[in-house]
Write a protein that holds these residues in place. Structure first.
Motif, mmCIF file in Angstrom:
data_model
loop_
_atom_site.group_PDB
_atom_site.id
_atom_site.type_symbol
_atom_site.label_atom_id
_atom_site.label_comp_id
_atom_site.label_asym_id
_atom_site.label_seq_id
_atom_site.Cartn_x
_atom_site.Cartn_y
_atom_site.Cartn_z
ATOM 1 N N ALA A 1 27.191 4.510 39.368
ATOM 2 C CA ALA A 1 25.982 5.332 39.288
ATOM 3 C C ALA A 1 26.076 6.631 40.068
ATOM 4 N N ARG A 2 27.062 6.741 40.968
ATOM 5 C CA ARG A 2 27.171 7.931 41.822
ATOM 6 C C ARG A 2 28.485 8.657 41.582
ATOM 7 N N ALA A 3 28.411 9.977 41.561
ATOM 8 C CA ALA A 3 29.609 10.803 41.351
ATOM 9 C C ALA A 3 30.647 10.573 42.442
ATOM 10 N N GLU A 4 30.216 10.169 43.635
ATOM 11 C CA GLU A 4 31.167 9.989 44.742
ATOM 12 C C GLU A 4 32.145 8.851 44.479
ATOM 13 N N TYR A 5 31.785 7.899 43.615
ATOM 14 C CA TYR A 5 32.713 6.814 43.301
ATOM 15 C C TYR A 5 33.901 7.338 42.490
ATOM 16 N N LEU A 6 33.614 8.135 41.467
ATOM 17 C CA LEU A 6 34.691 8.730 40.682
ATOM 18 C C LEU A 6 35.538 9.670 41.533
ATOM 19 N N GLU A 7 34.879 10.441 42.374
ATOM 20 C CA GLU A 7 35.611 11.362 43.244
ATOM 21 C C GLU A 7 36.527 10.597 44.194
ATOM 22 N N ALA A 8 36.048 9.485 44.730
ATOM 23 C CA ALA A 8 36.882 8.674 45.625
ATOM 24 C C ALA A 8 38.102 8.143 44.885
ATOM 25 N N ALA A 9 37.922 7.701 43.648
ATOM 26 C CA ALA A 9 39.054 7.210 42.854
ATOM 27 C C ALA A 9 40.089 8.309 42.661
ATOM 28 N N ARG A 10 39.620 9.522 42.374
ATOM 29 C CA ARG A 10 40.539 10.653 42.189
ATOM 30 C C ARG A 10 41.270 10.999 43.491
ATOM 31 N N VAL A 11 40.535 10.996 44.587
ATOM 32 C CA VAL A 11 41.132 11.296 45.894
ATOM 33 C C VAL A 11 42.207 10.262 46.232
ATOM 34 N N LEU A 12 41.892 8.989 46.013
ATOM 35 C CA LEU A 12 42.850 7.935 46.332
ATOM 36 C C LEU A 12 44.089 8.037 45.446
ATOM 37 N N GLY A 13 43.903 8.247 44.154
ATOM 38 C CA GLY A 13 45.048 8.374 43.252
ATOM 39 C C GLY A 13 45.974 9.503 43.661
ATOM 40 N N ALA A 14 45.400 10.672 43.954
ATOM 41 C CA ALA A 14 46.203 11.815 44.376
ATOM 42 C C ALA A 14 46.879 11.550 45.714
ATOM 43 N N HIS A 15 46.158 10.930 46.635
ATOM 44 C CA HIS A 15 46.730 10.638 47.953
ATOM 45 C C HIS A 15 47.941 9.709 47.836
ATOM 46 N N LEU A 16 47.809 8.662 47.027
ATOM 47 C CA LEU A 16 48.933 7.730 46.865
ATOM 48 C C LEU A 16 50.149 8.460 46.310
ATOM 49 N N PRO B 1 48.370 -6.312 53.910
ATOM 50 C CA PRO B 1 47.031 -5.841 54.284
ATOM 51 C C PRO B 1 46.120 -5.681 53.067
ATOM 52 N N VAL B 2 44.827 -5.921 53.318
ATOM 53 C CA VAL B 2 43.808 -5.806 52.278
ATOM 54 C C VAL B 2 42.695 -4.906 52.812
ATOM 55 N N GLY B 3 42.542 -3.733 52.211
ATOM 56 C CA GLY B 3 41.535 -2.776 52.658
ATOM 57 C C GLY B 3 40.439 -2.580 51.624
ATOM 58 N N LEU B 4 39.233 -2.323 52.107
ATOM 59 C CA LEU B 4 38.102 -1.994 51.252
ATOM 60 C C LEU B 4 37.591 -0.632 51.696
ATOM 61 N N TRP B 5 37.712 0.361 50.823
ATOM 62 C CA TRP B 5 37.187 1.688 51.149
ATOM 63 C C TRP B 5 35.697 1.655 50.874
ATOM 64 N N ASN B 6 34.918 1.798 51.927
ATOM 65 C CA ASN B 6 33.463 1.632 51.878
ATOM 66 C C ASN B 6 32.778 2.932 51.444
ATOM 67 N N VAL B 7 33.097 3.368 50.237
ATOM 68 C CA VAL B 7 32.568 4.625 49.698
ATOM 69 C C VAL B 7 31.049 4.533 49.574
ATOM 70 N N GLY B 8 30.347 5.445 50.239
ATOM 71 C CA GLY B 8 28.891 5.471 50.156
ATOM 72 C C GLY B 8 28.229 4.191 50.617
ATOM 73 N N GLU C 1 41.365 7.785 55.489
ATOM 74 C CA GLU C 1 42.465 8.004 56.431
ATOM 75 C C GLU C 1 42.522 6.892 57.478
ATOM 76 N N ARG C 2 41.355 6.554 58.029
ATOM 77 C CA ARG C 2 41.302 5.491 59.042
ATOM 78 C C ARG C 2 41.662 4.138 58.435
ATOM 79 N N LEU C 3 41.184 3.887 57.226
ATOM 80 C CA LEU C 3 41.495 2.624 56.551
ATOM 81 C C LEU C 3 42.997 2.487 56.325
#
Length: 193
Positions: free
Chosen positions: A16-31, A131-138, A172-174
Motif C-alpha cells: 500500500a505504500r510507495a516506500e515498500y517498492l522503493e526499499a525493494a529497489r534499494v536492496l536489489g541495487a545494493h546487493l 543470519p536471518v534479517g528483517l528490514w523493518n521498512v516503515g 545498513e545497520r541490519l
C-alpha cells in the motif's frame, strides 16, 4: 559472515505504500553493487519484480526459484540470470535455503511469512547457521516483533532463539548485524515439568 548469496523473501504485491517498492529497489541495487548474488522466488510482480529488476539493472546476478504451476501462470521473471523451475513450494524453499549464505525479509504476507518462519525454525533447530534479517521498512515488522517478544515472555521461545530474528529499521545497520551474527548453539527443547 559471507554474504555471497542473499536470499530475499518479499511480497509478490507492491503493498500500500510507495516506500515498500522503493526499499525493494534499494536492496536489489545494493546487493548488486556489493557483489552479492540475489536469490529469490523468481517472480516478476510486486516487490519481487522490483527487487530483481533493480539488481539486474545494477549489473547483479539474480537467481530465481519457482514451482512449475506458477511458471505456467506466467508470473515468472523472464530476464533472470538463472531460473530454477521446481515441482513444489517445498522444493522451492529447500533450494533457496541451500543456495543462500544469508536471508533477508522485506514486507510481504503469507508466502513471505511461510518462508521466513521456516528458515527461522531451521536456525533454531540448528539445521543452518546463517543470519536471518528483517528490514523493518516503515515499521512493517513491528507486529511480528511483538509476537516474537510475546512468545518469549510466555515461555514458548528461549531468549537466545528470539535473537535469531534480526530486525532493524536501517538497511545498513541490519546488514552489519547480519555480518556480525554468531549462530546460537543451544538445544531448542525445554525441560519437562
Amino acid at each position: 559472515m559471507t554474504r555471497k548469496r542473499v536470499c530475499v523473501f518479499c511480497g509478490s504485491a507492491p503493498g500500500a505504500r510507495a516506500e515498500y517498492l522503493e526499499a525493494a529497489r534499494v536492496l536489489g541495487a545494493h546487493l548488486a553493487h556489493s557483489g552479492s548474488t540475489l536469490v529469490y522466488g523468481g517472480g516478476r510482480t510486486g516487490l519481487m519484480g522490483a527487487l530483481a529488476d533493480a539488481a539486474l539493472q545494477a549489473g547483479g546476478e539474480v537467481i530465481g526459484a519457482m514451482p512449475k504451476p506458477l511458471v505456467d501462470k506466467e508470473v515468472a521473471h523472464t530476464g533472470l540470470s538463472r531460473l530454477h523451475v521446481v515441482a513444489s513450494m517445498h522444493e522451492r524453499k529447500a533450494l533457496m535455503a541451500d543456495l543462500a549464505d544469508a536471508f533477508l525479509a522485506l514486507p510481504g504476507a503469507f508466502g513471505t511469512l511461510d518462508e521466513l518462519c521456516e528458515i527461522l525454525c531451521w536456525g533454531q533447530l540448528g539445521f543452518h547457521e546463517k543470519p536471518v534479517g528483517l528490514w523493518n521498512v516503515g515499521g512493517y515488522w513491528e507486529p511480528l516483533r511483538a509476537l516474537f517478544d510475546h512468545a518469549t515472555e510466555e515461555g514458548f521461545l528461549k531468549p537466545q532463539h528470539r535473537n535469531i530474528a534480526l530486525i532493524d529499521d536501517s538497511l545498513e545497520r541490519l546488514l552489519q548485524r547480519m555480518d556480525e551474527y554468531q549462530p546460537v548453539h543451544l538445544e531448542k527443547w525445554w525441560e519437562r515439568r
